[in-house]
Design a protein around this motif. Structure first.
Motif, PDB file in Angstrom:
ATOM      1  N   GLN A  13       0.802  -1.212   0.000  1.00 22.88           N
ATOM      2  CA  GLN A  13       0.000   0.000   0.000  1.00 22.88           C
ATOM      3  C   GLN A  13       0.841   1.272   0.000  1.00 22.88           C
ATOM      4  N   LEU A  14       2.136   1.144   0.261  1.00 27.10           N
ATOM      5  CA  LEU A  14       3.002   2.322   0.258  1.00 27.10           C
ATOM      6  C   LEU A  14       3.161   2.844  -1.162  1.00 27.10           C
ATOM      7  N   ARG A  15       3.007   4.112  -1.314  1.00 30.92           N
ATOM      8  CA  ARG A  15       3.168   4.732  -2.632  1.00 30.92           C
ATOM      9  C   ARG A  15       4.576   5.288  -2.776  1.00 30.92           C
ATOM     10  N   GLN A  16       5.020   5.382  -3.995  1.00 29.88           N
ATOM     11  CA  GLN A  16       6.339   5.923  -4.296  1.00 29.88           C
ATOM     12  C   GLN A  16       6.183   7.104  -5.253  1.00 29.88           C
ATOM     13  N   GLY A  17       7.236   7.889  -5.351  1.00 30.13           N
ATOM     14  CA  GLY A  17       7.243   8.979  -6.313  1.00 30.13           C
ATOM     15  C   GLY A  17       6.600  10.248  -5.787  1.00 30.13           C
ATOM     16  N   PRO A  18       6.438  11.207  -6.666  1.00 34.96           N
ATOM     17  CA  PRO A  18       5.881  12.504  -6.245  1.00 34.96           C
ATOM     18  C   PRO A  18       4.388  12.392  -5.928  1.00 34.96           C
ATOM     19  N   GLY A  19       3.970  13.172  -4.970  1.00 38.81           N
ATOM     20  CA  GLY A  19       2.560  13.191  -4.604  1.00 38.81           C
ATOM     21  C   GLY A  19       1.785  14.163  -5.476  1.00 38.81           C
ATOM     22  N   LEU A  20       0.488  14.143  -5.320  1.00 39.53           N
ATOM     23  CA  LEU A  20      -0.373  15.056  -6.061  1.00 39.53           C
ATOM     24  C   LEU A  20      -0.491  16.390  -5.323  1.00 39.53           C
ATOM     25  N   PRO A  26       5.506  10.480   0.943  1.00 38.82           N
ATOM     26  CA  PRO A  26       5.826  10.290  -0.481  1.00 38.82           C
ATOM     27  C   PRO A  26       4.663   9.641  -1.228  1.00 38.82           C
ATOM     28  N   GLY A  27       4.351  10.157  -2.391  1.00 34.88           N
ATOM     29  CA  GLY A  27       3.293   9.593  -3.211  1.00 34.88           C
ATOM     30  C   GLY A  27       1.881   9.867  -2.713  1.00 34.88           C
ATOM     31  N   VAL A  28       1.713  10.876  -1.858  1.00 39.97           N
ATOM     32  CA  VAL A  28       0.394  11.167  -1.286  1.00 39.97           C
ATOM     33  C   VAL A  28      -0.601  11.491  -2.398  1.00 39.97           C
TER      34      VAL A  28
END
Length: 88
Positions: free
Chosen positions: A29-36, A55-57
């Protein structure tokens, strides 16, 4: 000491498997990369501090709380069905 048909260490193996499943599910469930910059549900602005901290919100705090509540009830299951109340 084994009871019934269970082998030695069967209870601990079951506990280990449950914990391992929960850790794997959390990691997926952890997101990676830039968030919105805006919430994908309600289009509210996501503050830069939140985007930096998570991160990745993709959701604002309010929508994330609703999402977490929905996930809390949906993801729990017990391999020992009849002993469910003892594990909580």
């Amino acid at each position: 000491m084994a009871t019934g048909w269970a082998g030695d260490g069967a209870v601990q193996d079951q506990i280990d498997a449950t914990v391992s499943d929960a850790v794997q599910r959390a990691r997926q469930q952890l997101r990676q990369g830039p968030g919105l910059s805006h919430c994908e549900e309600c289009d509210a602005v996501i503050p830069p501090a939140r985007r930096e901290a998570v991160p990745g919100v993709r959701l604002c705090v309010a929508c994330q709380q609703v999402h977490d509540e929905e996930q809390r009830g949906a993801g729990l299951y017990n391999r020992r069905g009849s002993k469910d109340s003892q594990l909580r």
